[in-house]
Design an enzyme around this catalytic site. Sequence first.
Site, PDB file in Angstrom:
ATOM      1  N   ASP A   1      14.089  33.579 -41.695  1.00  0.00           N
ATOM      2  CA  ASP A   1      15.047  32.477 -41.671  1.00  0.00           C
ATOM      3  C   ASP A   1      16.410  32.960 -42.138  1.00  0.00           C
ATOM      4  O   ASP A   1      16.537  33.521 -43.233  1.00  0.00           O
ATOM      5  CB  ASP A   1      14.571  31.358 -42.609  1.00  0.00           C
ATOM      6  CG  ASP A   1      15.569  30.215 -42.641  1.00  0.00           C
ATOM      7  OD1 ASP A   1      15.612  29.453 -41.670  1.00  0.00           O
ATOM      8  OD2 ASP A   1      16.351  30.121 -43.626  1.00  0.00           O
TER       9      ASP A   1
ATOM     10  N   THR B   1      16.601  34.240 -46.484  1.00  0.00           N
ATOM     11  CA  THR B   1      17.649  35.276 -46.633  1.00  0.00           C
ATOM     12  C   THR B   1      18.930  34.755 -47.285  1.00  0.00           C
ATOM     13  O   THR B   1      19.950  35.438 -47.264  1.00  0.00           O
ATOM     14  CB  THR B   1      18.011  35.891 -45.259  1.00  0.00           C
ATOM     15  OG1 THR B   1      18.550  34.863 -44.418  1.00  0.00           O
ATOM     16  CG2 THR B   1      16.812  36.529 -44.595  1.00  0.00           C
ATOM     17  N   TRP B   2      18.899  33.563 -47.859  1.00  0.00           N
ATOM     18  CA  TRP B   2      20.095  33.036 -48.534  1.00  0.00           C
ATOM     19  C   TRP B   2      20.322  33.862 -49.797  1.00  0.00           C
ATOM     20  O   TRP B   2      19.398  34.050 -50.588  1.00  0.00           O
ATOM     21  CB  TRP B   2      19.871  31.568 -48.879  1.00  0.00           C
ATOM     22  CG  TRP B   2      21.079  30.862 -49.429  1.00  0.00           C
ATOM     23  CD1 TRP B   2      22.381  31.165 -49.203  1.00  0.00           C
ATOM     24  CD2 TRP B   2      21.066  29.719 -50.298  1.00  0.00           C
ATOM     25  NE1 TRP B   2      23.196  30.268 -49.865  1.00  0.00           N
ATOM     26  CE2 TRP B   2      22.413  29.372 -50.552  1.00  0.00           C
ATOM     27  CE3 TRP B   2      20.054  28.951 -50.881  1.00  0.00           C
ATOM     28  CZ2 TRP B   2      22.769  28.300 -51.371  1.00  0.00           C
ATOM     29  CZ3 TRP B   2      20.413  27.878 -51.691  1.00  0.00           C
ATOM     30  CH2 TRP B   2      21.762  27.554 -51.923  1.00  0.00           C
TER      31      TRP B   2
ATOM     32  N   GLN C   1      13.582  21.702 -41.286  1.00  0.00           N
ATOM     33  CA  GLN C   1      13.523  22.579 -42.464  1.00  0.00           C
ATOM     34  C   GLN C   1      14.091  21.805 -43.652  1.00  0.00           C
ATOM     35  O   GLN C   1      15.233  21.361 -43.619  1.00  0.00           O
ATOM     36  CB  GLN C   1      14.339  23.856 -42.206  1.00  0.00           C
ATOM     37  CG  GLN C   1      14.191  24.851 -43.336  1.00  0.00           C
ATOM     38  CD  GLN C   1      14.987  26.121 -43.140  1.00  0.00           C
ATOM     39  OE1 GLN C   1      15.866  26.437 -43.938  1.00  0.00           O
ATOM     40  NE2 GLN C   1      14.688  26.856 -42.085  1.00  0.00           N
TER      41      GLN C   1
ATOM     42  N   TYR D   1      25.042  32.225 -44.376  1.00  0.00           N
ATOM     43  CA  TYR D   1      24.580  33.138 -45.422  1.00  0.00           C
ATOM     44  C   TYR D   1      25.326  34.476 -45.465  1.00  0.00           C
ATOM     45  O   TYR D   1      24.721  35.528 -45.727  1.00  0.00           O
ATOM     46  CB  TYR D   1      23.071  33.392 -45.293  1.00  0.00           C
ATOM     47  CG  TYR D   1      22.182  32.162 -45.379  1.00  0.00           C
ATOM     48  CD1 TYR D   1      22.643  30.952 -45.888  1.00  0.00           C
ATOM     49  CD2 TYR D   1      20.863  32.211 -44.950  1.00  0.00           C
ATOM     50  CE1 TYR D   1      21.830  29.836 -45.951  1.00  0.00           C
ATOM     51  CE2 TYR D   1      20.035  31.099 -45.017  1.00  0.00           C
ATOM     52  CZ  TYR D   1      20.536  29.906 -45.510  1.00  0.00           C
ATOM     53  OH  TYR D   1      19.724  28.809 -45.567  1.00  0.00           O
TER      54      TYR D   1
ATOM     55  N   TYR E   1      11.930  24.951 -47.509  1.00  0.00           N
ATOM     56  CA  TYR E   1      12.893  25.900 -48.083  1.00  0.00           C
ATOM     57  C   TYR E   1      12.903  25.773 -49.603  1.00  0.00           C
ATOM     58  O   TYR E   1      12.423  24.786 -50.153  1.00  0.00           O
ATOM     59  CB  TYR E   1      14.276  25.774 -47.441  1.00  0.00           C
ATOM     60  CG  TYR E   1      15.182  24.615 -47.806  1.00  0.00           C
ATOM     61  CD1 TYR E   1      15.712  24.456 -49.088  1.00  0.00           C
ATOM     62  CD2 TYR E   1      15.579  23.696 -46.834  1.00  0.00           C
ATOM     63  CE1 TYR E   1      16.585  23.422 -49.395  1.00  0.00           C
ATOM     64  CE2 TYR E   1      16.450  22.654 -47.134  1.00  0.00           C
ATOM     65  CZ  TYR E   1      16.947  22.524 -48.421  1.00  0.00           C
ATOM     66  OH  TYR E   1      17.812  21.498 -48.721  1.00  0.00           O
TER      67      TYR E   1
HETATM   68  P1  NAP Z   1      13.282  30.402 -53.366  1.00  0.00           P
HETATM   69  O1  NAP Z   1      12.692  31.175 -52.254  1.00  0.00           O
HETATM   70  O2  NAP Z   1      12.657  29.131 -53.788  1.00  0.00           O
HETATM   71  O3  NAP Z   1      13.383  31.298 -54.667  1.00  0.00           O
HETATM   72  C1  NAP Z   1      13.994  32.545 -54.661  1.00  0.00           C
HETATM   73  C2  NAP Z   1      13.842  33.118 -56.074  1.00  0.00           C
HETATM   74  O4  NAP Z   1      12.457  33.423 -56.288  1.00  0.00           O
HETATM   75  C3  NAP Z   1      14.609  34.388 -56.251  1.00  0.00           C
HETATM   76  O5  NAP Z   1      15.143  34.374 -57.569  1.00  0.00           O
HETATM   77  C4  NAP Z   1      13.552  35.475 -56.136  1.00  0.00           C
HETATM   78  O6  NAP Z   1      13.800  36.582 -56.933  1.00  0.00           O
HETATM   79  C5  NAP Z   1      12.346  34.775 -56.701  1.00  0.00           C
HETATM   80  N1  NAP Z   1      11.114  35.353 -56.178  1.00  0.00           N
HETATM   81  C6  NAP Z   1      10.722  35.417 -54.878  1.00  0.00           C
HETATM   82  N2  NAP Z   1       9.500  35.971 -54.784  1.00  0.00           N
HETATM   83  C7  NAP Z   1       9.123  36.274 -56.056  1.00  0.00           C
HETATM   84  C8  NAP Z   1       7.959  36.858 -56.614  1.00  0.00           C
HETATM   85  N3  NAP Z   1       6.927  37.214 -55.846  1.00  0.00           N
HETATM   86  N4  NAP Z   1       7.908  37.027 -57.978  1.00  0.00           N
HETATM   87  C9  NAP Z   1       8.941  36.634 -58.772  1.00  0.00           C
HETATM   88  N5  NAP Z   1      10.071  36.075 -58.290  1.00  0.00           N
HETATM   89  C10 NAP Z   1      10.154  35.894 -56.952  1.00  0.00           C
HETATM   90  O7  NAP Z   1      14.828  30.101 -53.103  1.00  0.00           O
HETATM   91  P2  NAP Z   1      15.799  29.978 -51.863  1.00  0.00           P
HETATM   92  O8  NAP Z   1      16.334  31.319 -51.523  1.00  0.00           O
HETATM   93  O9  NAP Z   1      16.731  28.884 -52.194  1.00  0.00           O
HETATM   94  O10 NAP Z   1      14.921  29.418 -50.644  1.00  0.00           O
HETATM   95  C11 NAP Z   1      14.284  30.256 -49.702  1.00  0.00           C
HETATM   96  C12 NAP Z   1      15.019  30.276 -48.363  1.00  0.00           C
HETATM   97  O11 NAP Z   1      15.094  28.975 -47.799  1.00  0.00           O
HETATM   98  C13 NAP Z   1      16.480  30.699 -48.437  1.00  0.00           C
HETATM   99  O12 NAP Z   1      16.618  32.077 -48.696  1.00  0.00           O
HETATM  100  C14 NAP Z   1      16.978  30.223 -47.099  1.00  0.00           C
HETATM  101  O13 NAP Z   1      16.586  31.123 -46.074  1.00  0.00           O
HETATM  102  C15 NAP Z   1      16.264  28.884 -46.984  1.00  0.00           C
HETATM  103  N6  NAP Z   1      17.088  27.743 -47.442  1.00  0.00           N
HETATM  104  C16 NAP Z   1      17.474  26.809 -46.508  1.00  0.00           C
HETATM  105  C17 NAP Z   1      18.256  25.724 -46.898  1.00  0.00           C
HETATM  106  C18 NAP Z   1      18.683  24.699 -45.880  1.00  0.00           C
HETATM  107  O14 NAP Z   1      19.540  23.870 -46.181  1.00  0.00           O
HETATM  108  N7  NAP Z   1      18.116  24.708 -44.701  1.00  0.00           N
HETATM  109  C19 NAP Z   1      18.630  25.559 -48.241  1.00  0.00           C
HETATM  110  C20 NAP Z   1      18.181  26.496 -49.167  1.00  0.00           C
HETATM  111  C21 NAP Z   1      17.409  27.573 -48.760  1.00  0.00           C
HETATM  112  P3  NAP Z   1      14.164  38.013 -56.290  1.00  0.00           P
HETATM  113  O15 NAP Z   1      15.288  37.715 -55.329  1.00  0.00           O
HETATM  114  O16 NAP Z   1      14.514  38.813 -57.467  1.00  0.00           O
HETATM  115  O17 NAP Z   1      12.924  38.512 -55.565  1.00  0.00           O
END
Ligand code: NAP
Length: 277
Positions: free
Chosen positions: A47, A20-21, A160, A52, A188
Amino acid sequence: MRFRQFGSAGHEVSVVGQGTWKIDGDRRELAVATLRRGLDEGMTHIDTAEMYGDAELLVGEAISGRRDEVFLVSKVLPGNASARGTIEACERSLARLRTDRLDCYLLHWRGRIPLEETIAAFEQLVASGKILAWGVSNFDVADLEEALALAGPGRLACNQVLYNLQERAIEHAVIPWCEQSEMAIVAYSPFGHGDFPDERSPGGRVLASIAEAHQATPRQVALAFLTRQAFAIPKASSLDHAAENARASDVELSESELARIDAAFPRGPKPAALPMI
Ligand code: NAP
């Protein structure tokens, strides 16, 4: 959807969940509908984090009336992770999420506050029923060892960490350590936070050809690869993306396909410090 035991948390959790970031607070209805679509598709691991922005409010709206379906995770910022600050941060998160408990509460990354203070607060939150389990995020092996020594075995549910096809550093030491300690690994940014390899790159072409053989998509193939050992929490902003991500759990890769992905996205040498974003 496939489910797997989530470390010491005592739950079976969906191997693909929902991040959900940077969820879009300007398009609230779509953000909430996307999370609900994800739940309908079995992505019950959600998550979020106090960091966020509005995300916890949107998650609260999405899970309203469906709390018991969800494995709900939030995180305390390191600057808030003192003995008292952790409890207060958790209570603020619970209020924003409109729930009385978190399934797992994480320290977002290691900061300056002594780990024993945060761990003592986590245990107090467990005792009061406000969290059911706790874990860490962005911890390398030395930090994990310190946390384990302070908390004792079986207390840390998960770590994570950054994990995607272009960033496989955790495979060197963090994954083996966590597996041995029965801690869940949560990947993540499983799509590289917006930098997913497309068909202009050799790796992207490998994913596309494997995807075609499974009538799947390259992102589903990537998630199938990562969820062999980890839980993955991609973030999506549309109903179609959510459904596509959930269905990745149906894709089963053969040994030869795994070897092709491994060759196309080499693990590389172990970096000096754990990568994070
Ligand atoms: P990610 O999930 O690797 O990538 C998100 C990107 O992928 C967005 O641009 C999204 O586009 C695209 N996407 C998702 N599903 C898709 C699909 N089926 N087809 C095409 N594009 C798709 O990036 P993230 O948000 O950095 O990581 C995921 C989560 O991990 C975060 O939201 C957060 O909850 C967690 N996180 C934790 C930490 C930590 O330090 N613990 C750090 C970073 C992230 P759309 O939005 O347009 O669908």
